[in-house]
Enzyme design. Structure first.
Site, PDB file in Angstrom:
ATOM      1  N   HIS A  90      -7.759  -0.525  -3.472  1.00  0.00           N
ATOM      2  CA  HIS A  90      -7.713  -0.970  -2.072  1.00  0.00           C
ATOM      3  C   HIS A  90      -6.987   0.071  -1.238  1.00  0.00           C
ATOM      4  CE1 HIS A  90      -3.427  -2.298  -2.086  1.00  0.00           C
ATOM      5  NE2 HIS A  90      -3.661  -2.700  -3.329  1.00  0.00           N
ATOM      6  N   ASP A  92      -5.841  -0.745   2.021  1.00  0.00           N
ATOM      7  CA  ASP A  92      -4.861  -1.345   2.920  1.00  0.00           C
ATOM      8  C   ASP A  92      -3.485  -1.305   2.259  1.00  0.00           C
ATOM      9  OD1 ASP A  92      -5.797  -3.458   1.090  1.00  0.00           O
ATOM     10  OD2 ASP A  92      -4.435  -4.750   2.222  1.00  0.00           O
ATOM     11  N   ASP A 123       0.322   2.281  -4.276  1.00  0.00           N
ATOM     12  CA  ASP A 123      -0.316   0.978  -4.085  1.00  0.00           C
ATOM     13  C   ASP A 123      -1.057   0.927  -2.759  1.00  0.00           C
ATOM     14  OD1 ASP A 123      -0.947  -1.728  -4.375  1.00  0.00           O
ATOM     15  OD2 ASP A 123       0.971  -2.387  -3.559  1.00  0.00           O
ATOM     16  N   GLU A 156      -6.457  -6.441   0.662  1.00  0.00           N
ATOM     17  CA  GLU A 156      -5.842  -7.015  -0.531  1.00  0.00           C
ATOM     18  C   GLU A 156      -4.412  -7.464  -0.272  1.00  0.00           C
ATOM     19  OE1 GLU A 156      -3.605  -7.388  -4.190  1.00  0.00           O
ATOM     20  OE2 GLU A 156      -3.258  -5.868  -2.642  1.00  0.00           O
ATOM     21  N   GLU A 157      -3.656  -6.662   0.458  1.00  0.00           N
ATOM     22  CA  GLU A 157      -2.254  -6.989   0.678  1.00  0.00           C
ATOM     23  C   GLU A 157      -2.075  -8.222   1.557  1.00  0.00           C
ATOM     24  OE1 GLU A 157      -0.148  -5.739  -1.074  1.00  0.00           O
ATOM     25  OE2 GLU A 157      -0.472  -3.607  -1.444  1.00  0.00           O
TER      26      GLU A 157
END
Length: 457
Positions: A90, A92, A123, A156-157
């Site tokens: 991801h 984001d 991440d 995702e976050e």
């Protein structure tokens, strides 16, 4: 076909990976339009789409998902009869939090003490570069031996579920024989690890009312029922004297079968203050990955500064429960609601509103893909693969497992403890990026070979 060893091919690509990671980190792609411009996420999505096209991916699309964000999809065909592997990451990121505490700008990749610092470096924008580096190395070594699908998510976050709903609406799009989720991390820097279990989560807001309005504590305190005191009593009932979670109806005695988390290491990783004990009983791994864990995320109450001598008429809290595989999120939510309601003292009026939830996930560690990954990690790291759990939730895993029940799942990534994901001064180890990119390339080769063997080719 190049005669250069695959490890050297990957190593030669790391300077390029650093340059491109810097470009990707520069986008403030936080999927919260109240704080950050939507255009930053759109630019990041466009960058990834262009990168896939440059690697000869077909059917590259920027997908508009139902939550208003964008995910990027691409397909790279492999040899005839080869298996299909889906690579996930991801783009984001979490907000940078207090930028004054960053030692370098959060959206500017900065090398310091052998690590690369920047929001999303590990991440999970680093995961995007991990995938790209592995594929590039294989292309320079005679080609990618499998069909590859790439999906890079944009929310995702935030946990708003856009990609999950899009996948359900287009059930054939992400179908694959094996799915590599590049959003986990090694248990320790340099210790190759697959994450075999993800905690699920239930969130609930509890509201307590006892009076029509606040009262003067001198005139009414001692007899008037205090809503804040009632709330504190209810929240305290969610733990026993050791601090272990005790929600009526939930089993709190699970045991983790994989790697053991040394208590001293955990204290250091969690930065526990000297003299403060850990909560719960049993092994640290049990407490983290095999048992429910409650957390009070926030409380609605008067702040200390400006507080008046009043008995509170109303109070509220936001509570989460992380749950291990084998525990159902819906049943947990109802158990939490029932527990809090029953724990209310003095006949206080209680309303519990269940919010977002996600089911836990467990991978099949006996699958052929796991055997291929173990071999790949052994060669790349010179060490045996470890198996760990992860306290985070990746709801997409359950969605894809439901859509493709025969798919094999592997969770790897760059978020080892020193990466400090979700915190200030997030970073990635370039050595870890190199070894995991090599691991992924070796895995794709071994997985293709294993598939050919089972097909009698």
């Amino acid at each position: 076909m190049s005669s250069v060893p695959l490890s050297e091919a990957v190593a030669a690509l790391i300077p390029r990976a650093k340059t491109e990671l810097a470009e990707l980190v520069a986008f403030a792609s936080v999927a919260d339009w109240r704080q950050f411009p939507k255009s930053e996420s759109q630019k990041a999505a466009s960058w990834i789409a262009d990168a896939l096209r440059a690697e000869d991916f077909r059917d590259v699309e920027v997908l508009d998902t139902p939550d208003g964000t964008q995910s990027v999809y691409g397909y790279l065909p492999g040899p005839a009869d080869a298996p299909t592997v889906l690579l996930y990451a991801h783009y984001d990121v979490q907000p940078p939090l207090d930028e004054s505490r960053w030692l370098s700008p959060p959206f500017e990749l900065t090398e310091r003490d052998g690590r690369w610092y920047g929001r999303g470096a590990a991440d999970c924008k680093g995961g995007v570069l991990m995938h790209l580096t592995a594929l590039r190395a294989l292309r320079g070594q005679g080609g990618v031996p499998v069909n590859v699908k790439v999906i890079v998510e944009g929310s995702e976050e935030q946990g708003t579920g856009g990609l999950e709903r899009y996948a359900e609406q287009h059930p054939g799009l992400l179908a694959a024989d094996a799915i590599v989720i590049g959003d986990a991390g090694n248990f320790r820097l340099g210790l190759p690890t697959v994450t075999s279990a993800l905690r699920g989560m239930v969130v609930a807001e509890v509201r307590v009312n006892t009076l029509q309005g606040n009262l003067h504590s001198g005139m009414f305190g001692g007899a008037a029922p205090d809503a804040l005191a009632a709330l504190i009593h209810m929240l305290a009932s969610l733990r026993d004297e050791t601090g272990a979670t005790t929600i009526d109806g939930l089993d709190g005695g699970g045991e983790w079968p994989g790697i053991a988390y040394d208590e001293a290491d955990f204290r250091q990783d969690a930065k526990v203050l000297d003299g403060v004990g850990l909560i719960g009983t049993g092994g640290v791994s049990d407490r983290l990955w095999a048992r429910p864990a409650v957390t009070v995320l926030g409380i609605d109450a008067p702040p200390v500064v400006g507080a008046t001598p009043s008995v509170q008429a109303s109070a509220g809290a936001l509570v989460s429960v992380r749950i291990p595989p084998g525990v159902d999120a819906v049943r947990t939510g109802e158990a939490l609601r029932a527990h809090l309601t029953a724990a209310a003292p003095w006949g206080a009026k209680v309303e519990v509103t269940l919010g977002g939830s996600g089911q836990p996930f467990a991978a099949d560690t006996g699958s052929p893909a796991y055997a291929a990954m173990a071999e790949a990690m052994r060669e790349a790291y010179g060490r045996e693969m470890a198996e760990a759990g992860n306290g985070g939730s990746i709801p997409l895993c359950n969605t894809l497992a439901g859509l493709y029940p025969r798919a094999e799942f592997l969770l790897i990534g760059l978020s080892e403890p020193e990466a400090a994901i979700h915190a200030v001064n997030e970073s990635v180890s370039p050595q870890e990026l190199e070894k995991l990119a090599l691991t992924e390339a070796l895995f794709l080769r071994r997985y293709a070979a294993a598939h050919s063997a089972t097909q009698g080719v």
